[in-house]
Design a protein around this motif. Structure first.
Motif, mmCIF file in Angstrom:
data_model
loop_
_atom_site.group_PDB
_atom_site.id
_atom_site.type_symbol
_atom_site.label_atom_id
_atom_site.label_comp_id
_atom_site.label_asym_id
_atom_site.label_seq_id
_atom_site.Cartn_x
_atom_site.Cartn_y
_atom_site.Cartn_z
ATOM 1 N N LYS A 1 47.464 45.071 44.791
ATOM 2 C CA LYS A 1 46.409 45.529 43.893
ATOM 3 C C LYS A 1 45.210 45.873 44.592
ATOM 4 N N GLY B 1 42.907 47.481 42.382
ATOM 5 C CA GLY B 1 41.744 47.523 41.081
ATOM 6 C C GLY B 1 42.612 47.091 39.822
ATOM 7 N N GLY B 2 42.025 47.432 38.646
ATOM 8 C CA GLY B 2 42.772 47.111 37.144
ATOM 9 C C GLY B 2 43.991 47.615 37.053
ATOM 10 N N LEU B 3 44.473 48.474 37.548
ATOM 11 C CA LEU B 3 45.975 49.143 37.451
ATOM 12 C C LEU B 3 46.929 48.038 37.581
ATOM 13 N N ASP C 1 46.438 44.986 37.418
ATOM 14 C CA ASP C 1 46.562 43.906 36.384
ATOM 15 C C ASP C 1 47.148 44.360 35.101
ATOM 16 N N TRP D 1 43.876 34.480 33.361
ATOM 17 C CA TRP D 1 42.338 34.427 33.297
ATOM 18 C C TRP D 1 41.931 33.615 32.331
ATOM 19 N N LYS E 1 31.189 53.062 39.238
ATOM 20 C CA LYS E 1 30.632 51.840 38.967
ATOM 21 C C LYS E 1 29.051 51.587 38.872
ATOM 22 N N GLY F 1 32.518 42.614 46.211
ATOM 23 C CA GLY F 1 33.282 44.333 46.192
ATOM 24 C C GLY F 1 33.403 44.736 47.606
ATOM 25 N N SER F 2 34.183 45.774 47.708
ATOM 26 C CA SER F 2 34.226 46.499 48.666
ATOM 27 C C SER F 2 34.469 47.976 48.545
ATOM 28 N N PHE G 1 37.750 41.542 49.371
ATOM 29 C CA PHE G 1 38.660 41.418 48.196
ATOM 30 C C PHE G 1 39.086 40.000 48.272
ATOM 31 N N ASP G 2 38.711 39.229 47.105
ATOM 32 C CA ASP G 2 38.961 37.874 47.040
ATOM 33 C C ASP G 2 39.242 37.452 45.414
ATOM 34 N N THR G 3 40.514 37.202 45.167
ATOM 35 C CA THR G 3 40.796 37.087 43.856
ATOM 36 C C THR G 3 40.278 35.565 43.377
ATOM 37 N N GLU H 1 33.948 54.398 32.532
ATOM 38 C CA GLU H 1 34.699 53.310 32.481
ATOM 39 C C GLU H 1 35.905 53.420 31.686
ATOM 40 N N GLY I 1 38.013 49.035 32.042
ATOM 41 C CA GLY I 1 37.311 47.823 32.472
ATOM 42 C C GLY I 1 38.122 46.513 32.129
ATOM 43 N N LEU I 2 38.210 45.789 33.171
ATOM 44 C CA LEU I 2 38.719 44.573 32.790
ATOM 45 C C LEU I 2 37.921 43.406 33.039
HETATM 46 P P1 ADP Z 1 38.781 49.382 38.323
HETATM 47 O O1 ADP Z 1 40.144 49.490 38.059
HETATM 48 O O2 ADP Z 1 38.376 50.560 37.997
HETATM 49 O O3 ADP Z 1 38.406 48.727 39.782
HETATM 50 P P2 ADP Z 1 38.819 47.218 36.422
HETATM 51 O O4 ADP Z 1 37.620 46.587 35.726
HETATM 52 O O5 ADP Z 1 39.717 47.644 35.678
HETATM 53 O O6 ADP Z 1 38.258 48.222 37.333
HETATM 54 O O7 ADP Z 1 39.275 46.158 37.167
HETATM 55 C C1 ADP Z 1 39.146 45.751 38.483
HETATM 56 C C2 ADP Z 1 40.120 44.445 38.810
HETATM 57 O O8 ADP Z 1 39.893 44.414 40.349
HETATM 58 C C3 ADP Z 1 39.629 43.232 38.136
HETATM 59 O O9 ADP Z 1 40.808 42.329 38.101
HETATM 60 C C4 ADP Z 1 38.774 42.826 39.349
HETATM 61 O O10 ADP Z 1 38.419 41.392 39.292
HETATM 62 C C5 ADP Z 1 39.324 43.129 40.457
HETATM 63 N N1 ADP Z 1 38.438 43.210 41.675
HETATM 64 C C6 ADP Z 1 37.669 44.426 42.033
HETATM 65 N N2 ADP Z 1 37.282 44.257 43.156
HETATM 66 C C7 ADP Z 1 37.608 43.069 43.703
HETATM 67 C C8 ADP Z 1 37.306 42.164 44.798
HETATM 68 N N3 ADP Z 1 36.511 42.831 45.773
HETATM 69 N N4 ADP Z 1 37.639 40.771 44.771
HETATM 70 C C9 ADP Z 1 38.609 40.762 43.928
HETATM 71 N N5 ADP Z 1 39.098 41.276 42.937
HETATM 72 C C10 ADP Z 1 38.265 42.448 42.596
#
Ligand code: ADP
Ligand code: GLC
Length: 485
Positions: free
Chosen positions: A15, A17-19, A21, A259, A311, A334-335, A361-363, A383, A386-387
């Motif tokens: 992962k 980004g949102g793709l 998920d 979630w 963003k 973020g990063s 990046f930290d879930t 956007e 956006g998730l």
């Molecule tokens: P995008 O796909 O454009 O980055 P979205 O809002 O669709 O934006 O999805 C971002 C996903 O990535 C979400 O699940 C968000 O929690 C996760 N995410 C983004 N940056 C981080 C991060 N630094 N650490 C953990 N999760 C992140």
């Protein structure tokens, strides 16, 4: 129905980004609805440490990439009934630290890597014994998939190929490479023209998907309209206008089994719309973890994001000192772009009691921010879906968003609907407009009944995947029907 999904990211395996998920949830909910689903994705380095290792299919692939032939193994995993993940194991291409690049930037051979991956996906689409009726590709990394299928149908004896759907998650990432890279696709030069995969003298893998897929979708209805205009079309608005009868916008859903605010292993306390006490416990825990003074009463704003132009950091960064000149705290995770990383860290240094920033990046922390924050800020320039605002709604972190794309489709402002209001929207892409919206949040915060009204509306809004998956299913049905006819 039998569906093969091709994606370069897949939650919970890879992962950025949102793709990830979106594709992970799409596959899961389609399989749950009774479909036979395969998801093909690269076997990246970090997956090697998966225990037990994913078994290897008795099926090796030798596929040309330009003048070379590369071999791949296919590993597989069956996480749920009717759902199989196919990992393409090609060490030279995917046994690397990053998905798309490292500190030095994007990998220079990304054209070759994702041309190879697309070929492998098409190979599965063609020879899997269960014969997919639909191949659903996502973003530029798999943009070549519809074209390769088209080409093999036209010239290579693939008599009844599956129908193809191509989903645009972000039109700004176009997979553009020098024309010389066309060689690694092994496609004939006659696709290289402005009506094919040429984009102003270069090759665009995204364009291959846009031109050759049977049907196109994007991840919100509003973004589907926006990309028909030059402002959001990133050079493809003309092409998309031509194809608009084959383009639909379907808002992403949320996997509420992950979630969630109850029994979530990442959170200190459970809560829900009727029992909000746990949210305060999570807020204090977040403040402590981020090194901010714990205070249940101070409004706490959160942000989790790729630090990319899209963003809205160029309006957020100038607005933040004004926000925290009022009693307010802000946490960010973020990063990405080093400019934004250092600007945010600098703000945190200058306002240590008010602003805390974690680069990385930290879930786990992402869940904790959603759960601890009172408000969630998403000032995106654009956007597609956006998730995070959807997660925020469920977690009771009232979203403050710019009215664009999926943000506009999912958040309800008080000026739109008094009864269903669940967030705050602003329109102009500017720091003053954002700041005005943040001030509205500050004005709302001391009004407990109204605040709770917003919050409960958000927490009870339903963006579950059942509906989203059903919308995709309808498209698959239609496409498969057309192919059969
Ligand atoms: P995008 O796909 O454009 O980055 P979205 O809002 O669709 O934006 O999805 C971002 C996903 O990535 C979400 O699940 C968000 O929690 C996760 N995410 C983004 N940056 C981080 C991060 N630094 N650490 C953990 N999760 C992140
Ligand atoms: C892209 C978009 C984001 C969307 C995600 C999943 O990364 O930027 O808006 O939610 O894809 O579809």
């Amino acid at each position: 129905m039998r569906i093969l999904i091709a994606s370069s990211e897949l939650h919970p395996y890879s992962k950025t980004g949102g793709l990830a998920d979106m594709v992970g949830a799409l596959g899961k909910y389609l399989a749950r609805a009774g479909h036979r689903v395969g998801i093909v994705t690269p076997y990246y380095r970090h997956l090697r440490s998966h225990s037990p290792p994913f078994p290897i299919l008795k099926w090796a692939m030798d596929l040309p990439v330009g003048s070379r032939v590369l071999s791949a193994r296919v590993r597989y995993h069956r996480p749920a009934p009717r759902l199989t993940i196919y990992f393409i194991e090609q060490p030279f291409q995917f046994d690397r630290d990053g998905l798309y690049g490292d500190e030095a930037g994007n990998y220079p051979d990304n054209a070759e890597r994702f041309a190879f991956f697309s070929k492998a996906a098409v190979h599965l689409g063609r020879y899997l014994p269960w014969q997919p009726e639909i191949v659903h590709a996502h973003d530029w990394q798999t943009g070549l998939v519809p074209l390769l299928i088209h080409h093999q149908h036209r010239t290579d004896g693939w008599i009844r190929p599956p129908a193809t759907l191509f989903t645009i998650h972000n039109l700004a990432y176009q997979g553009i490479f020098p024309a010389s890279q066309l060689a690694c696709t092994n496609l004939p030069g006659d696709y290289f023209h402005p009506g094919g995969i040429e984009f102003y003298g270069q090759v665009s893998f995204l364009k291959a998907g846009l031109v050759y897929a049977d049907y196109l979708s994007t991840v919100s209805p509003r973004y589907a309209r926006e990309i028909l205009e030059p402002e959001f079309g990133c050079g493809f608005d003309g092409l998309l206008r031509q194809r608009q009868n084959a383009l639909v916008g379907i808002l992403n859903g949320v996997d509420y089994s992950e979630w969630k605010t109850r029994r979530n292993p990442h959170l200190d306390a459970s809560y829900d719309a009727r029992h909000l006490r746990g949210k305060t416990i999570n807020k204090t825990a977040l403040q402590k973890e981020m090194g901010l003074p714990p205070d249940p009463d101070i409004p706490l704003f959160g942000n989790i994001s790729r630090l990319a132009d899209q963003k809205g950091f160029d309006i957020l960064i100038p607005a933040l000192p004004h926000l925290v000149s009022e009693p307010a705290q802000f946490v960010a995770l973020g990063s990405g772009d080093p400019r934004f990383e250092s600007a945010l860290l600098d703000l945190a240094r200058r306002h240590p009691d008010r602003i805390a920033v974690r680069i990385g990046f930290d879930t786990r922390l992402s869940h904790r921010i959603e759960a601890g924050a009172d408000f969630f800020v998403m000032p995106s320039r654009f956007e597609p879906s956006g998730l995070n605002q959807l997660y925020s709604l469920r977690y009771g972190a009232i979203p403050v968003v710019r009215a664009t794309g999926g943000l506009d489709d999912s958040v309800v402002d008080i000026t739109e609907d008094l009864d269903r209001v669940n967030g705050i929207k602003f329109h102009d892409y500017s720091a003053p407009a954002l700041l005005k919206a943040l001030h509205k949040a500050l004005a709302l915060h001391p009004k407990p009944r109204l605040l709770e009204f917003y919050r409960v509306n958000g927490m009870e809004a339903d963006f579950s995947w059942r509906k989203t998956a059903a919308d995709y299913q309808q498209i698959y049905d239609r496409l498969a029907g057309q192919k059969r006819a």
